[in-house]
Design an enzyme around this catalytic site. Structure first.
Site, PDB file in Angstrom:
ATOM      1  N   TYR A 195     -53.328  35.000  40.482  1.00 32.27           N
ATOM      2  CA  TYR A 195     -52.508  36.083  39.937  1.00 32.27           C
ATOM      3  C   TYR A 195     -53.355  37.051  39.092  1.00 32.27           C
ATOM      4  CZ  TYR A 195     -49.081  32.674  41.445  1.00 32.27           C
ATOM      5  OH  TYR A 195     -48.372  31.781  42.198  1.00 32.27           O
ATOM      6  N   CYS A 219     -54.521  52.841  28.116  1.00 32.62           N
ATOM      7  CA  CYS A 219     -53.815  53.421  26.964  1.00 32.62           C
ATOM      8  C   CYS A 219     -52.510  52.694  26.663  1.00 32.62           C
ATOM      9  CB  CYS A 219     -53.563  54.891  27.231  1.00 32.62           C
ATOM     10  SG  CYS A 219     -55.097  55.730  27.564  1.00 32.62           S
ATOM     11  N   GLU A 220     -52.601  51.422  26.364  1.00 26.70           N
ATOM     12  CA  GLU A 220     -51.442  50.647  25.940  1.00 26.70           C
ATOM     13  C   GLU A 220     -51.923  49.564  24.992  1.00 26.70           C
ATOM     14  OE1 GLU A 220     -48.269  49.475  28.219  1.00 26.70           O
ATOM     15  OE2 GLU A 220     -48.696  50.771  29.935  1.00 26.70           O
ATOM     16  N   TYR A 254     -47.359  38.201  30.308  1.00 25.72           N
ATOM     17  CA  TYR A 254     -46.832  36.879  29.909  1.00 25.72           C
ATOM     18  C   TYR A 254     -47.452  36.368  28.606  1.00 25.72           C
ATOM     19  CZ  TYR A 254     -46.463  36.931  35.068  1.00 25.72           C
ATOM     20  OH  TYR A 254     -46.262  37.266  36.371  1.00 25.72           O
ATOM     21  N   ARG A 288     -52.012  39.418  33.377  1.00 26.93           N
ATOM     22  CA  ARG A 288     -51.319  38.244  32.826  1.00 26.93           C
ATOM     23  C   ARG A 288     -51.193  38.248  31.295  1.00 26.93           C
ATOM     24  NH1 ARG A 288     -52.484  33.581  33.262  1.00 26.93           N
ATOM     25  NH2 ARG A 288     -50.414  32.836  33.791  1.00 26.93           N
ATOM     26  N   GLY A 299     -46.062  25.246  41.637  1.00 23.87           N
ATOM     27  CA  GLY A 299     -45.684  25.251  40.230  1.00 23.87           C
ATOM     28  C   GLY A 299     -46.510  24.429  39.279  1.00 23.87           C
ATOM     29  N   GLY A 311     -50.186  27.257  44.509  1.00 25.88           N
ATOM     30  CA  GLY A 311     -50.939  28.505  44.474  1.00 25.88           C
ATOM     31  C   GLY A 311     -51.987  28.394  43.383  1.00 25.88           C
TER      32      GLY A 311
END
Ligand code: LLP
Length: 435
Positions: free
Chosen positions: A376, A347-348, A319, A315, A239, A278
């Site tokens: 990640y 396409c977003e 987020y 990411r 974390g 991580g």
């Protein structure tokens, strides 16, 4: 501190110019630095000197075999959450005795594989899971080494999608029920429950939530021991946050400050500690390299359209994460800079890596790097829009190797099948397209 620096005007990974890697592996490509992985591992483990602590790298952050093998070579264990990650950890040379299995929904097959491999510990997150583990262990004739993941109801003060320690989150067993579950475990066959685990979230930028969670853990250990239970391991999860280059954020707690919080709260309990970092180990050890396809002057903004998309690095879309974006050719210190939106081809609208970023003028074909993408990044990549997964390259000094190849379109197509009723109605296959 990482090893992606400009040398003679070119961005390099250690001693290798990124342009050389891009030419060899194509783009988009993730590039990892061995020296940075080693440095982060050493800094983190040095902070815990004197404590009985085992680092079990959270493989979910980056499951590339070569990355895991590099960390395993330094002495890291592994925190795995699936059969696939268990396989990767073992194949990368992590001894089973240094592997912990976390996750809120382990299947029977995953439990059996973990037990057969003889791993260090399985972190149980619910009472039904504990009973299932007892059944699987009994059928295999082994005793399952288990820890109970508790939910301490502590706000990690991080992005809500990566916050895991509040009571409304699905993770762990509410800490007030630990006493009951330890009592039940003592009655179950083939279970040795002798540890507690906690993980309150990811990308934590403050030390206080860790302190609150670890204090709760300490209180529990004291209480459970008073009731006659044996507690030998404490798994403190991961974390700790990393800097993403966003100047608006406050300074982050250092590994030393984090280790001091551990020492201060649970350091004197005589427990073996397990740490599951991580992001801290791998984030700054990786960049995503991409090329500019087009520069488009919109009505109000300049769009730099690059060949990496949200499928390669999710990411920012998921987020609103910030990743610094830098050109592969070093900009002149006092050169012109323009505001640009760096976007992908998917396409977003959420396929956006940066809004209003200041970059030197760029043109089609120029290379850019999205920094701090080692955690990640590739691990969460997908084939959305039928785009191949990105390639991955590991650098070590002046050497580099492709450590995950970009799948060819033929390989991607080969996974798909037409059922009989459609296959028989198909016209003859057209000639293959694309490279
Ligand atoms: N241990 C457990 C039980 C975890 O669930 C996680 C991360 C870790 C350790 C490692 O946490 P770290 O040291 O990396 O913060 N995809 C998100 C992050 C999700 C983290 C999930 N669990 C992101 O890109 O920010």
């Amino acid at each position: 501190m990482d090893h992606f620096l400009y040398r003679d005007g070119c961005l390099c990974a250690e001693d290798v110019p990124i342009e050389r890697i891009a030419a060899a592996a194509g783009t988009p490509v993730y590039v990892y630095s061995t020296a940075t992985l080693e440095r982060h591992y050493r800094v983190f483990t040095a902070a815990f000197r004197g404590l009985d602590a085992q680092v079990c790298y959270a493989v979910k952050a980056n499951g590339n075999l070569a990355v895991v093998a590099t960390l395993a070579g330094l002495g890291a264990g592994a925190d795995v959450v699936s059969l696939g990650e268990l396989e990767i950890a073992l194949a990368a040379g992590v001894p089973a005795a240094r592997i912990v299995f976390s996750g809120v929904g382990k299947s029977e097959a995953e439990m059996a594989a973990a037990l057969k491999a003889g791993i260090l510990q399985i972190n149980v997150e619910s009472e039904p899971e504990l009973r299932q583990l007892s059944r699987v262990a009994t059928s295999l004739g082994v005793v399952a080494p288990a820890a109970l993941r508790i939910n301490p109801d502590v706000d990690a003060l991080t992005h809500e999608k990566i916050s895991t320690g509040r009571k409304e989150n699905k993770f762990g067993i509410e800490w007030t029920a630990a006493h009951r579950v330890f009592g039940e475990a003592a009655q179950l066959a083939n279970i040795r429950l002798a540890g507690i685990a906690v993980h309150i979230g990811s990308q934590l930028t403050r030390i206080e939530p860790f302190l609150a969670a670890f204090r709760r853990l300490r209180d529990l250990v004291v209480m459970l021991r008073t009731d006659g239970h044996t507690i030998t391991t404490l798994d403190l999860g991961g974390g700790l946050g990393v800097p993403y280059g966003d100047q608006s954020l406050p300074e982050l707690p250092s590994p030393d400050a984090y280790a001091a919080a551990v020492r201060h709260t649970v350091g004197d309990l005589g427990c073996r500690l397990i740490l599951e970092p991580g992001r801290l180990l791998v984030a700054n050890a990786g960049i995503l390299v991409t090329r500019v396809l087009y520069v488009k002057e919109g009505a109000t903004r300049t769009f730099v359209i690059v060949d990496a998309g949200m499928n390669d690095l999710l990411r920012p879309a998921l987020y609103d994460a910030y990743h610094a974006i830098v050109p592969l050719i070093e900009p002149a210190p006092d050169g012109e800079q323009c505001e640009m939106d760096v976007v992908g081809p998917v396409c977003e609208t959420s396929d956006t890596f940066g809004i209003g970023r200041l970059l030197p003028p760029v043109a089609a074909g120029d290379g850019l790097a999205l920094r701090t993408a080692g955690a990640y990044g590739a691990a969460m990549a997908s084939s959305y829009n039928a785009r191949p997964l990105p390639a991955e390259v590991l650098v070590n000094g002046d050497r580099f190797a492709i450590v995950s190849a970009r799948p060819s379109l033929a390989e991607m197509m080969a996974r798909q099948r037409l059922p009989d009723w459609l296959a028989n109605a198909m016209p003859p296959a057209p000639a293959e397209v694309g490279p």
